[in-house]
Design a protein around this motif. Structure first.
Motif, PDB file in Angstrom:
ATOM      1  N   THR A   1      -5.073   7.154   1.307  1.00 54.09           N
ATOM      2  CA  THR A   1      -5.274   5.778  -0.313  1.00 54.09           C
ATOM      3  C   THR A   1      -6.091   4.407   0.109  1.00 54.09           C
ATOM      4  O   THR A   1      -7.210   4.115  -0.943  1.00 54.09           O
ATOM      5  N   ALA A   2      -5.781   4.129   1.299  1.00 51.24           N
ATOM      6  CA  ALA A   2      -6.292   3.043   1.910  1.00 51.24           C
ATOM      7  C   ALA A   2      -8.088   3.874   2.047  1.00 51.24           C
ATOM      8  O   ALA A   2      -9.066   2.321   1.361  1.00 51.24           O
ATOM      9  N   ALA A   3      -8.573   4.540   2.546  1.00 54.23           N
ATOM     10  CA  ALA A   3      -9.889   5.120   2.656  1.00 54.23           C
ATOM     11  C   ALA A   3     -10.251   5.259   1.022  1.00 54.23           C
ATOM     12  O   ALA A   3     -11.566   5.403   0.877  1.00 54.23           O
ATOM     13  N   LEU A   4      -9.517   5.791   0.409  1.00 52.86           N
ATOM     14  CA  LEU A   4     -10.379   5.834  -0.949  1.00 52.86           C
ATOM     15  C   LEU A   4     -10.831   4.742  -2.313  1.00 52.86           C
ATOM     16  O   LEU A   4     -11.414   4.849  -2.456  1.00 52.86           O
TER      17      LEU A   4
ATOM     18  N   LEU B   1       1.063  -1.869   0.103  1.00 57.76           N
ATOM     19  CA  LEU B   1       0.315  -0.199  -0.230  1.00 57.76           C
ATOM     20  C   LEU B   1       0.641   1.348   0.195  1.00 57.76           C
ATOM     21  O   LEU B   1       0.801   2.257  -0.896  1.00 57.76           O
ATOM     22  N   GLU B   2       1.530   0.968   0.696  1.00 59.51           N
ATOM     23  CA  GLU B   2       3.328   2.350   1.054  1.00 59.51           C
ATOM     24  C   GLU B   2       3.386   2.500  -0.946  1.00 59.51           C
ATOM     25  O   GLU B   2       3.280   3.563  -0.987  1.00 59.51           O
ATOM     26  N   GLU B   3       3.641   1.248  -1.030  1.00 58.61           N
ATOM     27  CA  GLU B   3       4.396   1.911  -2.837  1.00 58.61           C
ATOM     28  C   GLU B   3       3.220   2.217  -3.544  1.00 58.61           C
ATOM     29  O   GLU B   3       3.651   3.700  -4.148  1.00 58.61           O
ATOM     30  N   ILE B   4       2.415   2.100  -3.566  1.00 57.15           N
ATOM     31  CA  ILE B   4       0.853   2.426  -4.113  1.00 57.15           C
ATOM     32  C   ILE B   4       0.581   4.076  -4.420  1.00 57.15           C
ATOM     33  O   ILE B   4       0.721   5.041  -4.641  1.00 57.15           O
ATOM     34  N   ALA B   5       0.461   4.320  -2.566  1.00 57.03           N
ATOM     35  CA  ALA B   5       0.750   5.578  -2.240  1.00 57.03           C
ATOM     36  C   ALA B   5       2.029   6.580  -3.076  1.00 57.03           C
ATOM     37  O   ALA B   5       1.671   7.470  -3.111  1.00 57.03           O
TER      38      ALA B   5
ATOM     39  N   ASP C   1      -0.009 -11.832   0.618  1.00 56.26           N
ATOM     40  CA  ASP C   1       0.430 -11.557  -0.734  1.00 56.26           C
ATOM     41  C   ASP C   1       1.164 -10.479  -1.142  1.00 56.26           C
ATOM     42  O   ASP C   1       1.540  -9.977  -2.350  1.00 56.26           O
ATOM     43  N   ARG C   2       0.525  -8.993  -0.840  1.00 53.74           N
ATOM     44  CA  ARG C   2       0.287  -8.116  -1.314  1.00 53.74           C
ATOM     45  C   ARG C   2      -0.889  -7.581  -2.409  1.00 53.74           C
ATOM     46  O   ARG C   2      -1.429  -8.133  -3.152  1.00 53.74           O
ATOM     47  N   PHE C   3      -0.457  -6.183  -3.250  1.00 53.09           N
ATOM     48  CA  PHE C   3      -1.791  -6.084  -4.284  1.00 53.09           C
ATOM     49  C   PHE C   3      -1.008  -6.487  -5.312  1.00 53.09           C
ATOM     50  O   PHE C   3       0.729  -5.726  -5.750  1.00 53.09           O
ATOM     51  N   LYS C   4      -1.327  -7.077  -6.376  1.00 54.96           N
ATOM     52  CA  LYS C   4      -1.689  -8.122  -7.771  1.00 54.96           C
ATOM     53  C   LYS C   4      -1.397  -6.813  -8.600  1.00 54.96           C
ATOM     54  O   LYS C   4      -2.324  -7.207  -8.925  1.00 54.96           O
ATOM     55  N   LEU C   5      -0.680  -5.909  -8.538  1.00 53.17           N
ATOM     56  CA  LEU C   5      -1.903  -4.746  -9.653  1.00 53.17           C
ATOM     57  C   LEU C   5      -1.575  -5.623 -11.035  1.00 53.17           C
ATOM     58  O   LEU C   5      -2.343  -5.017 -11.808  1.00 53.17           O
TER      59      LEU C   5
END
Ligand code: GLA
Length: 504
Positions: A354-357, A340-344, A372-376
């Motif tokens: 970012t989480a709230a949105l 999430l940190e990287e996406i933010a 296993d994190r977000f697999k975008l």
């Protein structure tokens, strides 16, 4: 409103067996079921509903309604991304006999004992039952319509309730949309009981489908609009290409030479309970991928590029040439799953924002970062490639290229398994067995995480196909010793959309 119960039974008994005559009840049955083949079973079902209803309620007159389940031939998890799907409505449905009430109470009974009677009052905000309760699908429909009519100055206190006895023959939690069929059914009953029309022509049905897709999120799933749309817009003998935002449907005739066979893996996939977070994770990952792409495109072109869904990645929407879109998009997302940190960081805002949105559940809680994190990149690839497969499948079917269609179904399964990760070992096994048994194409269908597979099988091979799958999957792989698996593996016919027979 309606017809006296004993008269209705007589009419049901006679309906469907004669050539379509313009009689509305005949039309109801003929567009919904396969007569005379299914005649006895259908007559028995409806007679059962009328009798159960009469023993519980004392309505002098009754009406009937039905909403079909569906099997999705191809296009999985594309709907909420704004990309097309290609399902068909099936000859299995949620059906009901019902009558309006004078008060504002809704009572639903069920011919199946395990679904106990539910009753609730119509009021502005209807509180849900416990998660997973079957009554929530009825509440979802009623709440959605109340919100819609409130905006049209028809408040809750001007609307009446109904009492209905429901009978379903769609396998439950099996990826055949029994839940959306129940939402559509209850919506039709509520509308008819209040003499409101949102279903009598295609435009109104599309509006109703959109409304009910949003309404079903009441149960907590962040689903798309496929299931409600196909239940309302199905067409006998046809699969229907559905596009979203705006909702549009285009039927395509199914090949005469092939049958659609559904096989239940027997792994339950209840997306309003056990599979809820697994399901909701996907739309969240897609929204995050779209947000990251928007940022990267906007930076590249030094203007705000309008991407809010993965389905927005097209020339007409972005005013960027298609090859260029794919060149940039393919480089934008890396294989390694994202924190999430990287996406933010990419979005230039805090992790909390970012989480709230993007990561909110219906109850307002935040969906946590998966272990296993977000697999975008994986989700993005499945969605855009699956969208293209739908386009090519419809073309293949229209050109009579059944083998080509089957190939695309097979590729779709692989992508659902490897990139979207919604398959299970049982579904993979069942698909392999189906292909070995001669299916032209075979894949999981619906949300995944269990449920059913759909196979395209040449008509003359259907019986040996079913026998072989029964032997290799149900007996050998699952080790089941019971004999008949007819309720687990069966051919489906493409049926007409939801229907209502409510005599004035
Ligand atoms: C569920 C949802 C649909 C769709 C499918 C997957 O059935 O209700 O909207 O997302 O999963 O294709």
């Amino acid at each position: 409103m309606g017809i006296p119960a004993d008269q209705l039974i007589g009419m049901i008994e006679a309906a469907g067996d004669k050539p379509p005559a313009g009689d509305p009840l005949d039309r109801f049955f003929q567009t919904s079921y396969d007569f005379p083949a299914e005649g006895d079973r259908i007559h028995r079902r409806y007679r059962g509903m009328v009798e159960t209803h009469a023993s519980r309620f004392h309505d002098p007159e009754l009406s009937i309604a039905r909403a079909p389940g569906r099997v999705n031939l191809i296009g999985e998890h594309t709907d909420y991304n704004g990309l097309p799907v290609f399902p068909m409505a099936v000859n299995r449905d949620m059906a009901a006999v019902f009558a309006p009430r004078r008060d504002r109470t809704v009572v639903i009974a069920n011919t199946q004992q395990e679904f106990g009677e539910r009753s609730f009052d119509i009021q502005e905000n209807i509180a849900p039952y416990a998660t997973g309760d079957w009554g929530n699908y009825c509440k979802a429909a009623v709440q959605g319509l109340l919100d819609f009519y409130r905006k049209k100055r028809r408040p809750a206190n001007k609307l009446c309730g109904f009492q209905a006895t429901i009978d379903g023959d769609i396998p439950i939690a099996a990826g055949m949309s029994s839940s959306s069929a129940l939402v559509v059914l209850c919506a039709l009953i509520f509308l008819a009981s209040n003499r409101l029309d949102l279903q009598s022509d295609a435009d109104r049905r599309l509006e109703l489908a959109d409304l009910l897709a949003a309404a079903e999120r009441y149960v907590g799933t962040q689903g798309g609009g496929m299931d409600q749309a196909i239940s309302l817009m199905g067409k006998a003998g046809h699969a229907v290409r559905i596009d979203f935002f705006p909702l549009a449907t285009r039927p395509a005739p199914l090949p005469e030479s092939c049958a659609v066979v559904v096989a239940n893996s027997t792994v339950s996939a209840a997306k309003s309970t056990e599979a809820l977070d697994k399901y909701n994770r996907r739309p969240i990952e897609c929204r995050l991928a779209a947000a990251v792409l928007k940022r990267i495109f906007s930076r590249h072109y030094d203007r705000e590029v309008p991407i809010s869904l993965l389905g927005d990645l097209k020339q007409e929407k972005l005013a960027i040439a298609e090859p260029e879109i794919w060149e940039i998009a393919d480089k934008a997302l890396h294989e390694e799953p994202y924190t999430l940190e990287e996406i933010a960081g990419v979005l230039g805002q805090s992790a909390e924002k970012t989480a709230a949105l993007y990561c909110k559940r219906r109850d307002g809680s935040i969906f946590p970062e998966p272990a296993d994190r977000f697999k975008l990149r994986q989700r993005y690839r499945h969605v855009v490639e699956e969208g293209r497969r739908v386009e090519r499948s419809v073309q293949a079917l229209e050109a009579g290229d059944v083998a080509g269609f089957g190939q695309l179904m097979n590729r779709s399964h692989e992508s659902c398994r490897d990139l979207y990760e919604i398959s299970t070992p049982e579904l993979d096994r069942l698909v392999t067995i189906a292909r070995e048994a001669g299916a032209v194409g075979s894949r999981l269908t619906g949300a995944g995480f269990g449920g059913c597979t759909v196979s395209l099988v040449e008509k003359q091979k259907v019986e040996p196909f079913i026998r072989q799958v029964m032997q290799n999957y149900y007996r050998e792989y699952l080790g089941r010793e019971d004999r008949g698996f007819d309720d687990l593996i069966f051919p489906c016919r493409a049926a007409g959309g939801a229907a209502l027979f409510a005599a004035p």
